[in-house]
Enzyme design. Structure first.
Site, PDB file in Angstrom:
ATOM      1  N   GLY A 142       0.013   6.129  14.022  1.00  0.00           N
ATOM      2  CA  GLY A 142      -0.903   5.186  14.833  1.00  0.00           C
ATOM      3  C   GLY A 142      -1.224   3.857  14.363  1.00  0.00           C
ATOM      4  O   GLY A 142      -1.076   3.681  13.176  1.00  0.00           O
ATOM      5  N   CYS A 143      -1.824   3.073  15.090  1.00  0.00           N
ATOM      6  CA  CYS A 143      -2.178   1.542  14.713  1.00  0.00           C
ATOM      7  C   CYS A 143      -3.172   1.703  13.840  1.00  0.00           C
ATOM      8  O   CYS A 143      -3.193   1.290  12.753  1.00  0.00           O
ATOM      9  CB  CYS A 143      -2.389   0.890  15.829  1.00  0.00           C
ATOM     10  N   TYR A 144      -4.489   2.362  14.242  1.00  0.00           N
ATOM     11  CA  TYR A 144      -5.460   2.736  13.232  1.00  0.00           C
ATOM     12  C   TYR A 144      -5.096   3.396  12.019  1.00  0.00           C
ATOM     13  O   TYR A 144      -5.599   2.878  10.947  1.00  0.00           O
ATOM     14  CB  TYR A 144      -6.739   3.332  13.972  1.00  0.00           C
TER      15      TYR A 144
END
Lengths: 344, 344, 344, 344
Positions: C149-151
């Site tokens: 995921g991005c985070y």
């Protein structure tokens, strides 16, 4: 205290009415309706309103509760006011319609542009077009007011002095306009997403936008004849604001246009003619019921450029609606409308 | 009518004072100074003010004109109030300083963080830190008020209930904060350009920001001991708004934090504790003198997260300054401060 | 030439894959699927792609066309890859999943956070977590890669050196993060509107965001034990960008953290340790497959602050997916990933 | 490998040249000059360039180092190329000037608009106006190319087919245009601040903008006679992008304008005629060397509306400069110019 009802209060013109009326000294919102949000507190939907409307709650629209008020604002999509206005008016409650339902005089033209039959053609003769700078005297006694559209407000205020004086060649007038994204409403459309509208500018409705017949009707009224208007709206990445840049060929070079505009709007509380060489910034009216206008004839040529800036949600919608209410109820015209625009 | 002077009125806190005071029922701006803009009308610099200040003009600061007023607001860079405050106070005019000049009790600490000698250490003992939620009673009689910084306002209001009750482990408190670009002022700095600050987020002052000692001083006062605070500010691409997200280890899991916060701020007109699960949006206070706060203990763990949102120019500066003025002059605390935040 | 299929290509990670692969020297998109947009040319949906994909058209996903490619990217909501991956893998086509379907090792934990049964638990043992900085060697031979995921990408890259070396007290680590609005996808959600997300900052998922277990799993792997992480994401008004600010208590003050970070990522093509005192700007990676990191121990205290910036759609999604593809197919790791970030 | 020098590389057109040339297969930046930033690494000023220019450093402009290159780009304010071009050309190095110094054929007209004497009138006869769509054959052999301005590129590409065919009534053509803020450069001007340009739209230069004579000169060349053009630029709150909306009265209603435009630009790699009814979005060219154009005759009336969108820093400046270089050096015209625009 004027008792106010708002039909369709979940959109941006609805919340803007709530914002303006929260501080209005002579009006109070008693009823706000929304079928989809029945039972929801406005304070829960709009956190900026928490301290101002601690208990006001969306209800399903019912004629009895609406007609218990002195005035009903319609902040609805087109077609809704058509079906409700008659009953409300008959009960003696006045109607201020922010939608397009009663803006066009001609029901057939309305049908052509809105793609459905006009729902209340019998009311058209008494509907008053709520542009106070043109119609203030008629608005005073109106029962049913059609609040002008956002682009039509800006473009008409920009062009009225020229057109009324016959100073603009009617063969070719251009209105190149731009709107902030709130003009598209609170509906969840793809084009209104932050990532679609941000860092972007695009024209739309180039082949014919619904505000075109409204503007042409307004100009025709003061010109006494039809004008050939090309109107191109654009979407620009800001939340609020309409900027209209209008171009016309001047028929008489001897007229001092700056003086003409200053004179024309001299007594208008919500039109501000800027000094020569200063151009209107949309942020200078952000949150305020004001139209700022500049007029310039580049290099003293044949073309005059008139620019106007309004906040589409205020002078272009809810603020103008409140201004109409003030006039209809004999209040100071600027009651509740003294908010200062937010800079920065 | 309270006669107001503003020293240094060309910046964003200056125009914001003008905006708020334009509608204040009991105060009127008589004097506004700027050396660089002497003779310029504020309406020419700030087009949103055209109808509100048609003639008010920037003048060079002179003690006689300032002391002819009842109160002088300093909306200046640090160091200016130091040199003028004493003379103004001696003439019986009160001073509300929006700069950092009188925020720190300790002149040596001030010198350390601001890199120059403190210019008026003898006034520190009577300067009152103008956070009404802590100091309202002292503000009433103050002659000289130091308006808190924007970050310090948000962080202190977020943490005060926890820290005062000893519920936050003082060994490590984190304040991860963000500001809109107006927090950097109206100076023409590279980092404040639209093309530098837009579409960007970045931390700054990580090794030590001037608001750190101010926040720690405020927390120490209520805690009775020093707290170990890590404060990291960030710049985010919006015009207005401070968002503070604070993290602390809870020392007592049995306390109902939601109830504690609601109780603590129960009578505060400008602090709003949001319902559980609702988090503060900076836009919900845009243009309004309000701090919205939410408290959450994620998954009932050891850490409590308290979030606060203010408008850096209102509750974080000019609005709080007016709030202090209202208290000092015995007015209703919300006089002139009832503006509704602008959504959208 | 590697034949690529993209399942679910109408969202922002889909168009970003198309953008990156358009210039990839060794890969070509052969198939892109969308049930809702079947028959629509990608060039008609995404005008930036007109000259790059003149004929590529959305088709309904069918196993035969997908398995005729060498690799299938899933740019779908969670749950979709679960149902299709097995069949594709059995046909010998590799799968790179940008969704959350195979990120968590534990299917029960997945179920708990995603609120539905895991659809392919038997594939979890062979799914490789596609963070090349940790798993490059395993990715080489993987058939099924779960793109982080991005985070989680930003937070893990920020914390890995500290956590792996045992330099961060695991009792309390904070990740205060922010995302641009594209992180919410191209779905027409109210909160993603320009007029809702613009001029606003707000926290969300404070009580528990789905990226939390993913981050904790990643940190646990390198730490060899569980870490107590508090993760608070915020929405900020920019289109692209993740900014992570992480806070940890340092267990050993003698370590030169700047040197540690530079050494740790010395050979990484897509991690950039900034010079001491320089902090990552999200715009410095806008459009680029890069993570910029800064490490700072404010005033040489107990707390270390590590900041990381990525483009959520590139290193946080589609760029990292292409990076994985490059590794899996033995290409230069930066093939097609040399785009320079756009400043301004 | 073509050796490139950039004079005045600290502005936005400078960094954009660096971005584009970083990936150019046949050119390499050897020298970049800045008096104010001498000794600073470009990677330290522009963090997006860190991995692409690890050592390139700003130097003071010196003729020897510039003429050791094959081509010198001037990314300077007007007046600078005047004083240096001659010496560089005499040494056999070619010059591509992004400033306005050699755009106007008539040195007196230049003086009138730029308020200073033209510094190199003897070079005007050989300077080539670098709009490849008009001048490609001449550019091939040019030693000195004047890269068109941003507005002139968009407006000319929008109007050329009409004007060349005599289809636009030359008595009145309107170009209502808008630019993102990067068009104002990286200088620290008040109007370029985030808090001044954000949430705002305003016209400027209404009485006469320096791009007006350049556009009129270009249209006159293809029309064979003077055209009466009214040009009004506006500032809109986005970082990049020019949007031009042009209005002309059509002299022949029988012409299929869509077909005319498609035919006219059929072989142009960097002009894209959109399908009928689709309008150009500035974001569709963000970062790309492309001009997208739409043509529409609203309601089949007398007026034709032609819209064009470019990225002011790419097709409006640095990209077009590289396109000229490619032509001058016999390279593929799209070398280094294949970047895909960034959506979202």
């Amino acid at each position: 205290m004027i008792k106010v009802a708002i039909v369709g209060g979940t959109g941006y013109t609805g919340v803007e009415l709530l914002r303006l009326l929260a501080l209005h000294p002579h009006a109070r919102v008693e009823v706000i309706t929304s079928r989809s949000e029945e039972g929801v507190r406005v304070a829960d939907m709009y956190p900026n309103l928490r301290e101002h409307y601690p208990i006001l709650t969306f209800s399903v629209p019912e004629v009895e509760t609406l007609t218990a008020c002195d005035v009903v604002f319609f902040a609805t999509p087109h077609g809704v006011a058509h079906s409700l206005a008659d009953e409300i008016l008959q009960a003696g409650t006045r109607v201020i319609d922010l939608s397009a339902d009663f803006r066009l005089e001609d029901s057939e033209e309305w049908t052509q542009w809105y793609g459905q039959p006009h729902g209340a053609p019998h009311l058209l003769s008494e509907a008053v077009y709520g542009l106070p700078e043109v119609n203030r005297d008629v608005i005073k006694d109106a029962r049913l007011v059609a609040v002008p559209g956002c682009y039509p407000t800006a473009v008409q205020l920009a062009l009225l002095p020229l057109v009324e004086q016959g100073l603009a060649d009617p063969k070719q007038i251009i209105a190149s306009c731009a709107s902030g994204v709130s003009g598209a409403g609170r509906g969840t459309k793809l084009g209104s997403l932050f990532c679609e509208a941000g860092e972007n500018m695009v024209a739309y409705g180039v082949n014919g936008h619904r505000h075109l017949p409204e503007i042409k009707q307004g100009l025709r009224r003061v010109a006494g004849k039809s004008v050939n208007l090309t109107f191109v709206p654009h979407l620009v990445p800001m939340i609020r604001g309409i900027h209209a840049t209008t171009y016309a060929t001047v028929t008489d070079h001897s007229v001092d246009l700056q003086a003409l505009y200053e004179q024309y709007y001299r007594d208008e509380p919500f039109v501000d003619i800027l000094p020569a060489g200063v151009f209107p910034q949309t942020r200078s009216v952000k949150g305020a019921n004001m139209c700022r206008i500049a007029v310039q004839r580049p290099q003293n040529g044949d073309v005059v450029v008139v620019m106007a800036a309004i906040d589409n949600l205020v002078k272009g919608a809810s603020g103008q609606a409140v201004q109409n209410m003030n006039i209809m109820f004999g209040l100071e015209e600027n009651s509740g409308l003294q908010t200062v625009a937010l800079i920065p």
